[in-house]
Design an enzyme around this catalytic site. Structure first.
Site, PDB file in Angstrom:
ATOM      1  N   CYS A 198     -79.805  66.862 -17.872  1.00 50.55           N
ATOM      2  CA  CYS A 198     -81.024  67.657 -18.064  1.00 50.55           C
ATOM      3  C   CYS A 198     -81.740  67.062 -19.274  1.00 50.55           C
ATOM      4  O   CYS A 198     -81.287  67.255 -20.405  1.00 50.55           O
ATOM      5  CB  CYS A 198     -80.673  69.130 -18.306  1.00 50.55           C
ATOM      6  SG  CYS A 198     -82.125  70.163 -18.611  1.00 50.55           S
ATOM      7  N   CYS A 216     -89.697  68.167 -16.036  1.00 46.44           N
ATOM      8  CA  CYS A 216     -88.311  67.781 -15.709  1.00 46.44           C
ATOM      9  C   CYS A 216     -88.079  66.397 -16.292  1.00 46.44           C
ATOM     10  O   CYS A 216     -88.675  65.404 -15.826  1.00 46.44           O
ATOM     11  CB  CYS A 216     -88.113  67.779 -14.197  1.00 46.44           C
ATOM     12  SG  CYS A 216     -86.422  67.325 -13.728  1.00 46.44           S
TER      13      CYS A 216
HETATM   14  N1  LIG Z   1     -85.003  70.215 -15.927  1.00 44.46           N
HETATM   15  C1  LIG Z   1     -83.987  69.199 -16.120  1.00 44.46           C
HETATM   16  C2  LIG Z   1     -83.369  68.768 -14.839  1.00 44.46           C
HETATM   17  C3  LIG Z   1     -82.347  69.698 -14.405  1.00 44.46           C
HETATM   18  C4  LIG Z   1     -81.675  69.100 -13.239  1.00 44.46           C
HETATM   19  C5  LIG Z   1     -81.289  70.108 -12.220  1.00 44.46           C
HETATM   20  N2  LIG Z   1     -82.448  70.684 -11.573  1.00 44.46           N
HETATM   21  C6  LIG Z   1     -80.393  69.466 -11.194  1.00 44.46           C
HETATM   22  O1  LIG Z   1     -80.313  68.229 -11.171  1.00 44.46           O
HETATM   23  O2  LIG Z   1     -79.765  70.198 -10.451  1.00 44.46           O
HETATM   24  C7  LIG Z   1     -84.510  67.997 -16.859  1.00 44.46           C
HETATM   25  O3  LIG Z   1     -85.362  68.185 -17.712  1.00 44.46           O
HETATM   26  O4  LIG Z   1     -84.015  66.878 -16.593  1.00 44.46           O
END
Ligand SMILES: N[C@H](CCC[C@H](N)C(=O)O)C(=O)O
Length: 283
Positions: free
Chosen positions: A76, A219
């Protein structure tokens, strides 16, 4: 009684990606999927819950990433900047080694008090590492069609990502198409789904449907997966600004293969978990 009852938490965000931080460096057990979902359902909402856990080796501490649906992720990016900033403020350290399921992450303080750079490690592109359900020779353009979206690039940056290249990230209904792609049989561990519009050799606009969380303001791992996919398909160079709804991240894919992601992190408020949150969860 849940070990989380009355435990403090810190609500943070990375470019609007909502992160709930729980300090378990005293060795308390990590939230179960049930407890994670109960916290979210109580109205204390987040995209990911991230723990601070005791180190098992030379790292400063370890972390675990739980999506709002209770599923665990190996990485993350935005959340790692948040927990790094928190521990840097607590310890005065400007460099931290953070252990995670996706590998050891190196976080360094940035050029401004709220900026953090994280070495997110080396991406993997082979179909087995994404993972994909069957062999795909060229993972720069995978044979997959989701409505008007087709031939995504795929990459694993500690978690699985599929990136569809579009001319306008607002042109397609990601709220509908995202979950269809996330749960496609091609992705046995599901996937984070991105719409990416390359606007210059060093600039990408991005919109993300996150595995286990849905549409988010930003993300970090998607920004990293998109940046390396854009470079390996000749769409951009190796240093790009990725602009998400919540704001810009800078991503550098170093010649040694490591991905450096730089961006802000912010503390919003602190609190403690009301024991009533866990009344219905398995003991
Ligand atoms: N928000 C996160 C990603 C979370 C990943 C999650 N959604 C998964 O891979 O299951 C980021 O900033 O990288």
């Amino acid at each position: 009684m849940s070990a989380l009852a009355n435990r403090p938490f810190v609500k943070m965000n990375g470019l609007g990606n909502e992160i709930l931080v729980v300090d378990l460096r005293d060795g308390a057990p990590a939230p179960t999927p049930d407890e994670t979902r109960a916290i979210y359902a109580s109205g204390l909402t987040f995209d990911q819950l991230m723990t601070l856990e005791p180190p098992t080796g030379d790292e400063d501490f370890r972390t675990r990433i739980l999506n709002l649906d209770g599923s665990e992720s190996g990485a993350c990016g935005n959340g790692t900047r948040c927990i790094a900033l928190l521990v840097m403020q607590e310890t005065g350290k400007r460099r931290l080694e953070i252990g995670s399921a996706g590998g050891t992450l190196i976080a360094t303080a940035g050029s401004a008090p709220d900026l953090v750079t994280v070495d997110m490690g080396v991406p993997r592109f082979d179909w087995q590492s994404i993972p994909l359900a069957h062999e795909v020779e060229d993972t720069r353009a995978v044979p997959l069609e989701i409505g008007p979206l087709h031939n995504p690039s795929v990459a694993n940056v500690g978690n699985p990502h599929a990136i569809f290249w579009v001319d306008d990230v607002e042109e397609h209904d990601l709220l509908t198409l995202g979950p269809v792609a996330e749960f496609d049989a091609l992705f046995p561990e599901r996937a984070n789904i991105s719409l990416a519009h390359v606007t210059a050799p060093d600039a990408i606009t991005l919109k993300v449907w996150e595995r286990g969380a849905g549409l988010t303001r930003a993300c970090g791992t998607a920004a990293c997966a998109t940046a390396v996919s854009a470079a390996r398909t000749g769409r951009t160079g190796r240093s790009v600004t990725v602009t998400l709804p919540g704001g810009p991240l800078h991503v550098l894919w170093r010649e040694d293969g490591h991905i450096l992601m730089t961006g802000p992190a912010e503390t919003e408020f602190t609190g403690t978990f009301d024991p009533a949150i866990f009344a219905g969860t398995a003991a």
